[in-house]
Design an enzyme around this catalytic site. Sequence first.
Site, PDB file in Angstrom:
ATOM      1  N   HIS A 145     -14.923  -0.269  -2.391  1.00 41.71           N
ATOM      2  CA  HIS A 145     -14.918   0.762  -2.867  1.00 41.71           C
ATOM      3  C   HIS A 145     -15.755   1.852  -2.528  1.00 41.71           C
ATOM      4  O   HIS A 145     -14.891   2.049  -0.797  1.00 41.71           O
ATOM      5  CB  HIS A 145     -16.975   1.360  -3.294  1.00 41.71           C
ATOM      6  CG  HIS A 145     -17.260  -0.005  -4.507  1.00 41.71           C
ATOM      7  ND1 HIS A 145     -17.408  -1.385  -4.165  1.00 41.71           N
ATOM      8  CD2 HIS A 145     -17.432   0.344  -6.035  1.00 41.71           C
ATOM      9  CE1 HIS A 145     -17.662  -1.638  -5.627  1.00 41.71           C
ATOM     10  NE2 HIS A 145     -17.716  -1.187  -6.733  1.00 41.71           N
TER      11      HIS A 145
ATOM     12  N   LYS B 162     -19.056   6.276  -2.487  1.00 39.59           N
ATOM     13  CA  LYS B 162     -20.297   5.457  -2.047  1.00 39.59           C
ATOM     14  C   LYS B 162     -21.136   5.146  -1.610  1.00 39.59           C
ATOM     15  O   LYS B 162     -20.821   5.069  -0.701  1.00 39.59           O
ATOM     16  CB  LYS B 162     -19.353   3.800  -2.745  1.00 39.59           C
ATOM     17  CG  LYS B 162     -20.414   3.162  -3.392  1.00 39.59           C
ATOM     18  CD  LYS B 162     -20.356   1.623  -3.896  1.00 39.59           C
ATOM     19  CE  LYS B 162     -21.052   0.510  -4.458  1.00 39.59           C
ATOM     20  NZ  LYS B 162     -21.830   1.486  -5.336  1.00 39.59           N
TER      21      LYS B 162
END
Length: 246
Positions: free
Chosen positions: A137, A141
């Site tokens: 990700h 995040k």
Amino acid sequence: MLSITLIGYGKMGRMIQNMAEEHGCRVISVIDPGQPGCAETLAETELGEVCLDFSHPDGVMDNIRQVIAAGKHLVVGTTGWNKYLPEVEALVEKHKTGLLYGANFSIGMNIFSRVVRYATELCDKFPDYDVCGWEIHHNQKADSPSGTAIQLAKTIIGASGVKETPVYEKMDHRIAPDELHFASVRGGKVPGTHNILFDCETDSLELTHRARSRACFASGALQAAQWISLRKGIYTFTEMMEDLLC
Ligand SMILES: NC(=O)c1ccc[n+]([C@@H]2O[C@H](COP(=O)([O-])OP(=O)(O)OC[C@H]3O[C@@H](n4cnc5c(N)ncnc54)[C@H](OP(=O)(O)O)[C@@H]3O)[C@@H](O)[C@H]2O)c1
């Protein structure tokens, strides 16, 4: 049009706002203490029929408690609060409202997780195959592993006769047969990629789900808002999908 309130006006909140009308929703209020023009707290604004929380793991439980106490329906996309699930279930029951939550509101991911379950069942019949997973990700995040990785690990463990224990940290010992290693990487702008590898001496099967943009999550969240607006009780996104598929 269903009136909705956005809690958290970051990447997901903005995407949901942009797509709201095409899904029959009207944004009547936005709450985000860090963003200009947004309300700072839930108490100071009118709430829509359904609130959608895409905020931060640190604040999400306070938001959930307040929305439920106000008797409003809620869609929770924010991850990292699962240990509070028993408390949330009790609150939803007490206040007779509706709450839908999920780590991944992408319809493609829902299909992917069914494929992963089936592949695990098949490979499980052949002891040579081992299974592991990893996800990547973007570098903003807040939590790790992703909620989706945790769900996928549960799916694999549920379908496997060998794997029992997920390991999300780095391996500091030789992996035991019953351990399922699921690693996380953070970097760049990646909206979310999850990989599952079934591997043996002779060949390798690799399943990948790659979100192209946040639009897939926003569309699923808005469909979830419509669905939960007509129901009471607590549901997962998977349960909504099962209902829509039958
Ligand atoms: N279920 C799904 O399908 C799905 C999909 C994508 C993302 N997510 C999850 O959704 C959450 C948000 O993702 P994102 O990419 O939109 O993050 P983001 O761009 O960082 O946006 C979150 C926003 O919420 C604000 N915020 C923080 N605490 C708050 C609070 N208590 N009340 C209201 N707003 C608050 C943040 O402000 P500050 O920047 O000032 O902290 C930020 O503006 C994350 O947990 C992510 O993992 C779920």
